[in-house]
Design an enzyme around this catalytic site. Structure first.
Site, PDB file in Angstrom:
ATOM      1  CG  HIS A  22      25.666 -72.222 -21.297  1.00  0.00           C
ATOM      2  ND1 HIS A  22      25.753 -73.442 -21.907  1.00  0.00           N
ATOM      3  CD2 HIS A  22      24.860 -72.400 -20.224  1.00  0.00           C
ATOM      4  CE1 HIS A  22      25.029 -74.317 -21.243  1.00  0.00           C
ATOM      5  NE2 HIS A  22      24.478 -73.710 -20.213  1.00  0.00           N
ATOM      6  CG  ASP A  30      32.265 -63.649   3.951  1.00  0.00           C
ATOM      7  OD1 ASP A  30      33.485 -63.403   3.828  1.00  0.00           O
ATOM      8  OD2 ASP A  30      31.855 -64.729   4.435  1.00  0.00           O
ATOM      9  CE1 TYR A 130      33.009 -70.844   7.911  1.00  0.00           C
ATOM     10  CE2 TYR A 130      31.551 -70.099   9.658  1.00  0.00           C
ATOM     11  CZ  TYR A 130      32.738 -70.668   9.252  1.00  0.00           C
ATOM     12  OH  TYR A 130      33.661 -71.061  10.185  1.00  0.00           O
ATOM     13  CG  ASN A 132      31.724 -66.906   1.247  1.00  0.00           C
ATOM     14  OD1 ASN A 132      31.976 -65.718   1.154  1.00  0.00           O
ATOM     15  ND2 ASN A 132      32.146 -67.653   2.253  1.00  0.00           N
TER      16      ASN A 132
END
Length: 158
Positions: A22, A30, A130, A132
């Site tokens: 947790h 990418d 971008y 990600n």
């Protein structure tokens, strides 16, 4: 192959997701991301795009509901609120699995720092820039007393 599991969930990836606790985070990035440099644990899923991998991971990973923000995406340069099509697809995918959670944009070094601290990183072959995202693992709540699992077996009765 296993019944009910997306085949993108490789043995190594399933092991990693199960081993996370947790609050641990996992990044899905990418093909241009510096994964080898930033990863504590690197899982390569070459030949696969980000959205199917994100969908597969979200099919088994609970998202943390103890904190107000648990899903983070990279931004287009320093433009925090700009959404490329891949960001819209990430948001839509997350909404299918976690309809009450927002995908929070993190600019540049804030995103990179969080990836470096993540439990693991999944490197895809996503060609879009971008693309990600970071997911923070939550918990699976216990069932009510007397409730049976999907298999009809209580795993804690010996």
């Amino acid at each position: 192959m296993l019944k009910g599991l997306d085949p993108l969930l490789s043995p190594e990836l399933l092991f990693t997701l199960r081993a996370m606790g947790h609050g641990d985070e996992i990044a899905i990035v990418d093909g241009n991301y510096p994964g080898v440099e930033h990863a504590r644990r690197l899982i390569r899923l070459d030949g696969h795009r980000l959205i199917p991998v994100l969908n597969a991971v979200l099919s088994v990973l609970p998202i943390d509901d103890f904190v107000p923000e648990a899903i983070f995406r990279s931004t287009v340069k320093a433009e925090r609120d700009k959404l490329d099509p891949v960001h819209e697809e990430m948001i839509d995918c997350c909404a299918l699995h976690e309809p009450h959670r927002q995908v929070v944009p993190l600019v540049g070094q804030d995103f990179y720092g969080r990836v470096r601290a993540a439990h693991a990183l999944i490197q895809t072959s996503e060609p879009r820039l971008y693309a990600n995202i970071i997911l923070r693992k939550g918990v699976i709540y216990p069932k009510e007393p007397g409730a049976q699992s999907a298999a009809g077996v209580d795993p804690f009765v010996y």
